[in-house]
Structures are given as C-alpha cells and as structure tokens.
Design an enzyme around this catalytic site. Structure first.
Site, PDB file in Angstrom:
ATOM      1  N   ASP A 116     -14.892   3.532   0.036  1.00 26.72           N
ATOM      2  CA  ASP A 116     -15.111   4.180   1.168  1.00 26.72           C
ATOM      3  C   ASP A 116     -15.454   2.829   2.186  1.00 26.72           C
ATOM      4  O   ASP A 116     -16.385   2.021   1.839  1.00 26.72           O
ATOM      5  CB  ASP A 116     -16.558   4.865   0.957  1.00 26.72           C
ATOM      6  CG  ASP A 116     -16.185   6.164  -0.071  1.00 26.72           C
ATOM      7  OD1 ASP A 116     -15.124   6.531  -0.043  1.00 26.72           O
ATOM      8  OD2 ASP A 116     -17.249   6.479  -0.722  1.00 26.72           O
ATOM      9  N   GLU A 193      -3.575   5.948  -3.047  1.00 24.01           N
ATOM     10  CA  GLU A 193      -2.451   4.889  -2.278  1.00 24.01           C
ATOM     11  C   GLU A 193      -1.310   5.790  -2.461  1.00 24.01           C
ATOM     12  O   GLU A 193      -0.401   5.795  -1.572  1.00 24.01           O
ATOM     13  CB  GLU A 193      -2.360   3.678  -3.466  1.00 24.01           C
ATOM     14  CG  GLU A 193      -1.508   2.642  -3.044  1.00 24.01           C
ATOM     15  CD  GLU A 193      -1.440   1.487  -3.960  1.00 24.01           C
ATOM     16  OE1 GLU A 193      -2.441   1.287  -4.931  1.00 24.01           O
ATOM     17  OE2 GLU A 193      -0.707   0.434  -3.689  1.00 24.01           O
TER      18      GLU A 193
HETATM   19  C1  SAM Z   1     -11.798   6.935  -1.485  1.00 20.19           C
HETATM   20  S1  SAM Z   1     -12.149   7.265  -3.014  1.00 20.19           S
HETATM   21  C2  SAM Z   1     -10.923   6.043  -3.922  1.00 20.19           C
HETATM   22  C3  SAM Z   1     -10.681   6.409  -5.311  1.00 20.19           C
HETATM   23  C4  SAM Z   1      -9.642   5.558  -6.155  1.00 20.19           C
HETATM   24  N1  SAM Z   1     -10.016   4.324  -6.304  1.00 20.19           N
HETATM   25  C5  SAM Z   1      -8.163   5.704  -5.603  1.00 20.19           C
HETATM   26  O1  SAM Z   1      -7.910   4.580  -4.894  1.00 20.19           O
HETATM   27  O2  SAM Z   1      -7.712   6.618  -5.687  1.00 20.19           O
HETATM   28  C6  SAM Z   1     -13.610   6.129  -3.381  1.00 20.19           C
HETATM   29  C7  SAM Z   1     -14.350   6.302  -4.625  1.00 20.19           C
HETATM   30  O3  SAM Z   1     -15.394   5.602  -4.830  1.00 20.19           O
HETATM   31  C8  SAM Z   1     -16.376   6.507  -5.234  1.00 20.19           C
HETATM   32  N2  SAM Z   1     -17.829   5.677  -4.851  1.00 20.19           N
HETATM   33  C9  SAM Z   1     -18.436   5.565  -3.708  1.00 20.19           C
HETATM   34  N3  SAM Z   1     -19.543   5.051  -3.693  1.00 20.19           N
HETATM   35  C10 SAM Z   1     -19.915   4.484  -4.850  1.00 20.19           C
HETATM   36  C11 SAM Z   1     -20.919   3.835  -5.621  1.00 20.19           C
HETATM   37  N4  SAM Z   1     -21.794   3.411  -4.958  1.00 20.19           N
HETATM   38  N5  SAM Z   1     -20.671   3.778  -6.884  1.00 20.19           N
HETATM   39  C12 SAM Z   1     -19.582   4.216  -7.780  1.00 20.19           C
HETATM   40  N6  SAM Z   1     -18.581   5.006  -7.087  1.00 20.19           N
HETATM   41  C13 SAM Z   1     -18.558   5.103  -5.819  1.00 20.19           C
HETATM   42  C14 SAM Z   1     -16.303   7.606  -4.415  1.00 20.19           C
HETATM   43  O4  SAM Z   1     -16.918   8.692  -5.338  1.00 20.19           O
HETATM   44  C15 SAM Z   1     -14.766   7.856  -4.590  1.00 20.19           C
HETATM   45  O5  SAM Z   1     -14.590   8.582  -6.050  1.00 20.19           O
END
Ligand code: SAM
Length: 212
Positions: A116, A193
């Site tokens: 994020d 991606e």
């Molecule tokens: C935009 S998604 C990307 C998912 C994956 N990496 C992809 O590229 O398909 C971001 C992920 O990060 C997780 N996330 C956000 N903040 C987090 C945190 N502090 N600890 C663990 N996971 C987190 C969200 O729940 C989400 O599943």
C-alpha cells in the site's frame, strides 16, 4: 485499500499446515523449523499469495515466508496450497510492523510487492520503506541487507528510492518498466502485478542491497 471480507477466514487459515501459529517461539530458530540452513526470503503483505507460492515451487533450495495481515486475503493462499507439498514455504498472519517479535538476524531478502503506497503525508509512517521500517528490517536481516521492491505507484517508488539511498542501500538493478526491459529481469508476477500488466501499466522495480 479495502478487501472483501470472508466469513470464518480466521478459522479457515488456522487449519492450513502452512500457517505458523506460535511464530514468536521460532525467533532466531527458523532454520530449525525449515530443518535446513538455506536462505530465508520474506514477503511483507503477500495478499493472495501467488508470488510466494510460485517462488517456493521454482526455488526449492530457498525457504520462503509469506506474511499478511488480512485474514480474508490469506484464505486464497491457503486454498491454493491445499493440494501442494512445499516444505520450503510458511505463512504468517500478522502485522509487518511486528516482525522483530518473530525474527532475529535470520532473513536474507525482503520482498515488498505492491505494498500500500499510503500517499497522504500523515500516513507516511505506514509506508514499508519509511525509515522506521528500514530500521526494523535491520533487526531481522542476517548480515547483508537485501530488499526487492515492485510497485505500480510512481510516487511511492520515488519515495522508496530516496529513503533507501539515505539509508546507504545500493541499487543493483532499477527498472522503470519491468515488463519491457531491454535485458529481461527474471521475474515471477504477483496477483496485483498480473492485473496491472493486463492494463499495460509500467511496473517500477528496484533490487537494493547493503553489504556489511
Ligand atoms: C496491494 S496488496 C498487494 C498484495 C500482493 N503483494 C500482490 O502484489 O498481489 C497489499 C497487501 O499488503 C497487506 N498489508 C498492508 N499493510 C500490512 C501490514 N502492516 N502488515 C502485513 N500486511 C499488510 C494488505 O492486507 C494487502 O494484502
């Protein structure tokens, strides 16, 4: 970002043999859990897990850990894994900001994949490349530091390059359009991606390291 909520997600993921429930017990001892001394690569915010699962299938001599906060997101990963036997893969359901409670100087590489971007200034501390996070990673990296970051967000990418360079990371490879690089970089795509590739959006990539 908002995600669909799956009813009973917590109990579904708890049944997966890949989920490590008592993770703090393994702090400094992940090699024992994997039963080998192979390098350990950690993905923060693995989402639905396609990347880390395919990495584990492709590189059996590397141990992989996929970490994700959102239980509903993790359900897809556990379902994808239900018929697979990958001894080099574990999953963690926890907040990335607490990784120092479960790891101590044992991680070789951290993947930050489409995390994020938190574009608002008041959310800056939540970005996975904020100095607070870079300091946190120092506690878990084995010796040398190694971060591979992929994002579709130009602002977050520029911010990350700046923060990593302030922290003396060296950029071994940088791409402003990963999928159209003159010399292709070996790459396994994440769920996000794949979506962005279909939309023909450029993917920003950096392979950054700091050798002690
Ligand atoms: C935009 S998604 C990307 C998912 C994956 N990496 C992809 O590229 O398909 C971001 C992920 O990060 C997780 N996330 C956000 N903040 C987090 C945190 N502090 N600890 C663990 N996971 C987190 C969200 O729940 C989400 O599943």
């Amino acid at each position: 970002m908002e995600y669909n909520v799956i009813k009973n997600a917590k109990s579904i993921i708890q049944k997966s043999p890949y989920l490590v429930k008592d993770a703090s017990n393994y702090k400094g001892k992940w090699a024992n859990l994997f039963q080998n001394n192979n390098p350990i690569y950690l993905e923060l915010g693995m989402g639905r897990g396609d990347f880390i699962i395919n990495m584990a299938k492709t590189y059996p001599k590397i141990n992989f850990i996929g970490l994700e906060l959102n239980e509903s997101q993790m359900v897809m990963a556990t379902e994808r894994l239900s018929n697979l036997k990958l001894p080099n893969l574990k999953l963690l359901n926890m907040d990335a900001s607490n990784i120092d409670t479960v790891f101590a100087k044992e991680i070789d590489t951290i993947y930050l994949t489409f995390c994020d971007p938190w574009p608002k200034k008041h959310d800056e501390r939540k970005r996975f490349t904020h100095p607070t996070y870079l300091k946190l990673y120092d506690k878990v990296f084995k010796k040398n530091k190694h971060i591979i970051l992929k994002t579709d967000n130009k602002g977050f990418f520029a911010y990350s390059l700046e923060e990593l360079s302030k922290y003396w990371y060296v950029f071994d490879r940088v791409s402003l359009d990963l999928h159209h690089n003159e010399i292709p970089i070996p790459n396994i795509m994440t769920d996000f991606e794949k979506k962005y590739q279909e939309e023909n959006r450029p993917i920003y990539y950096v392979d950054a390291s700091f050798k002690n």
